[in-house]
Design an enzyme around this catalytic site. Structure first.
Site, PDB file in Angstrom:
ATOM      1  N   HIS A  71      11.099   1.304  -3.857  1.00 12.51           N
ATOM      2  CA  HIS A  71      10.145   2.101  -4.631  1.00 12.51           C
ATOM      3  C   HIS A  71       9.180   2.741  -3.648  1.00 12.51           C
ATOM      4  O   HIS A  71       8.504   2.061  -2.882  1.00 12.51           O
ATOM      5  CB  HIS A  71       9.388   1.178  -5.601  1.00 12.51           C
ATOM      6  CG  HIS A  71       8.418   1.880  -6.493  1.00 12.51           C
ATOM      7  ND1 HIS A  71       8.749   2.271  -7.766  1.00 12.51           N
ATOM      8  CD2 HIS A  71       7.145   2.253  -6.301  1.00 12.51           C
ATOM      9  CE1 HIS A  71       7.701   2.853  -8.329  1.00 12.51           C
ATOM     10  NE2 HIS A  71       6.712   2.858  -7.451  1.00 12.51           N
TER      11      HIS A  71
ATOM     12  N   GLU B 187      -7.999   1.727  -7.478  1.00  8.54           N
ATOM     13  CA  GLU B 187      -7.107   2.590  -8.238  1.00  8.54           C
ATOM     14  C   GLU B 187      -7.611   2.731  -9.677  1.00  8.54           C
ATOM     15  O   GLU B 187      -7.586   1.768 -10.452  1.00  8.54           O
ATOM     16  CB  GLU B 187      -5.687   2.033  -8.233  1.00  8.54           C
ATOM     17  CG  GLU B 187      -5.087   1.894  -6.839  1.00  8.54           C
ATOM     18  CD  GLU B 187      -3.683   1.318  -6.861  1.00  8.54           C
ATOM     19  OE1 GLU B 187      -3.117   1.162  -7.971  1.00  8.54           O
ATOM     20  OE2 GLU B 187      -3.145   1.008  -5.780  1.00  8.54           O
TER      21      GLU B 187
END
Length: 449
Positions: free
Chosen positions: A298, A347
């Protein structure tokens, strides 16, 4: 005049534009002639120090009917839930998620863009020009004879909800929209004045950066093509408004984290011609060229960066604006959703539309989440179980979805409004990981091929 004719394109380019009603209004050969064409005033808007290296030097010359210096004194204005006080409440390192933020009903209270600003989290200090703020805006009415000016930094605005896309009036001057621009990003750099017309209940997200301007990320081994193309960033061409306002026009200035207001008797959107490289932009997120993994594993979310505001440390951003658009997933022998991780960045995620792949339940359009630095996060239990046993065929990922992330190297403080007043904090968020169970098998043997 077509919609495309209303814009020039190219991020960071040097533009020049004059209103077609006043041909020759842009001076030739010099920026500040003794007498400007049509009796206009020359005014420079600088977004960088005068002595910055040429690639980083930002400025535009505006040729206007009345200069912006003509106004009554600024006086303090109520700030509502807009704040730069990062010490209102105790720090909270937990995973945080908010349900969709409430939009006030126009039948109950008229709220325009400025009145509808709410600070969720942030860090740093506007006075020292070092930091960021993350805001939500919820409004239901247009700004009438009012404009907004941010002296503290850049505003990156993404609209999430609106029956019709908003219209932004600027000094450069008007951002129209087309029917194909489903997901828009608006980008106003420090000091640029704008006013917002909305049509019904409207909601969106704002990333504010104090200490640097947004720019396109370096492409490195990606090469010349990929991610956001400069040509897809559009800035409006000149179109002036010569309007006297006898009742007073209000200019609202965000300065050192506070709001101030002054009065003047004319519209500020009276620029007849301009040239330079310091402009507002709009960007259609559908034009982003996705780069992705085609073998295994990923890829890091940095490959989805649209704009970045760099810090003085190489490779470390004050803030990145990252999106997760529709794309193909083809990686073999791979757990395809985001992996579990902790990192040295904060984030903040929002959802503009659709269902985010790693948390299809609970994370809703108009809501948000915050995973602070070194706070563990990742896919919920249901996502993990489903994707651990899924048949790995090529498939469309995030179809009909647009999620984004404001990623910052700052440790984010959440405001009192974000933790308490808004009453949208999902206190059950942590429970999405509670069903995770051990799959450990000490007798495991690799399968024979």
């Amino acid at each position: 005049m077509t919609q495309r004719d209303l814009f020039s394109s190219g991020f960071g380019n040097e533009f020049s534009s004059e209103d077609p009603r006043c041909p020759g209004s842009l001076p030739e050969g010099q920026n500040n002639p003794q007498v400007c064409p049509y009796g206009l005033y020359a005014e420079q808007l600088s977004g960088s120090a005068f002595t910055c290296p040429r690639p980083a030097n930002k400025r535009s010359w505006l040729y206007r009917i009345i200069p912006s210096v003509k106004h009554k004194p600024f006086t303090p204005e109520p700030c509502g839930n807009l704040t730069e006080n990062w010490n209102e409440v105790e720090p909270d390192p937990n995973q945080l998620r908010w349900l969709p933020f409430t939009i006030p009903k126009s039948t109950e209270k008229k709220v325009d863009f400025v009145a509808g600003l709410h600070t969720i989290c942030g860090a740093g200090d506007a006075k020292s020009r070092n930091g960021i703020g993350i805001h939500i805006y919820t409004c239901n009415t247009s700004m009438v004879d009012r404009c907004f000016n941010n002296s503290d930094g850049d505003f990156l605005i993404g609209e999430e909800k609106g029956s019709i896309r908003p219209i932004f009036h600027t000094e450069h001057p008007i951002f129209y929209f087309t029917i194909t621009e489903i997901v828009l990003l608006f980008f106003f750099q420090q000091g640029m004045r704008f006013s917002v017309d909305v049509f019904g209940e409207t909601r969106g997200y704002i990333l504010e950066v104090y200490g640097a301007h947004f720019e396109l990320p370096d492409l490195g081994p990606i090469g010349a093509n990929g991610l956001a193309n400069p040509r897809d960033f559009l800035c409006p061409v000149a179109w002036y408004e010569d309007r006297q306002v006898a009742t007073g026009y209000t200019v609202i200035n965000k300065y050192q984290g506070k709001l101030f207001a002054c009065q003047q008797d004319f519209s500020p959107f009276n620029v007849v011609a301009w040239h330079g490289n310091y402009t507002p932009y709009k960007y259609n997120l559908k034009t982003f060229m996705v780069i992705n993994c085609v073998a295994f594993d990923h890829a890091d979310p940095s490959i989805f960066t649209v704009l970045t505001a760099k810090s003085t440390r190489p490779g470390v951003a004050i803030a990145d604006f990252v999106i997760f658009p529709p794309r193909w997933g083809v990686a073999d022998h791979t757990f395809r959703p985001p992996y579990y991780h902790r990192n040295c960045m904060s984030e903040f995620m929002g959802l503009i539309k659709g269902h985010y792949e790693a948390k299809e339940e609970g994370f809703q359009p108009g809501g948000a989440s915050l995973h602070s630095m070194m706070t563990p996060h990742g896919p919920d239990a249901d996502c993990f179980e489903k994707n651990s046993s899924a048949e790995l065929k090529p498939e469309r990922v995030a179809e009909g979805t647009m999620a984004f992330m404001f990623e910052s190297s700052y440790s984010m403080a959440v405001t009192k409004w974000g933790l308490e007043t808004c009453q949208k904090l999902d206190k059950s968020y942590y429970q999405c990981w509670e069903p995770l169970r051990s799959h450990f098998n000490p007798n495991w043997k690799p399968s024979k091929k």
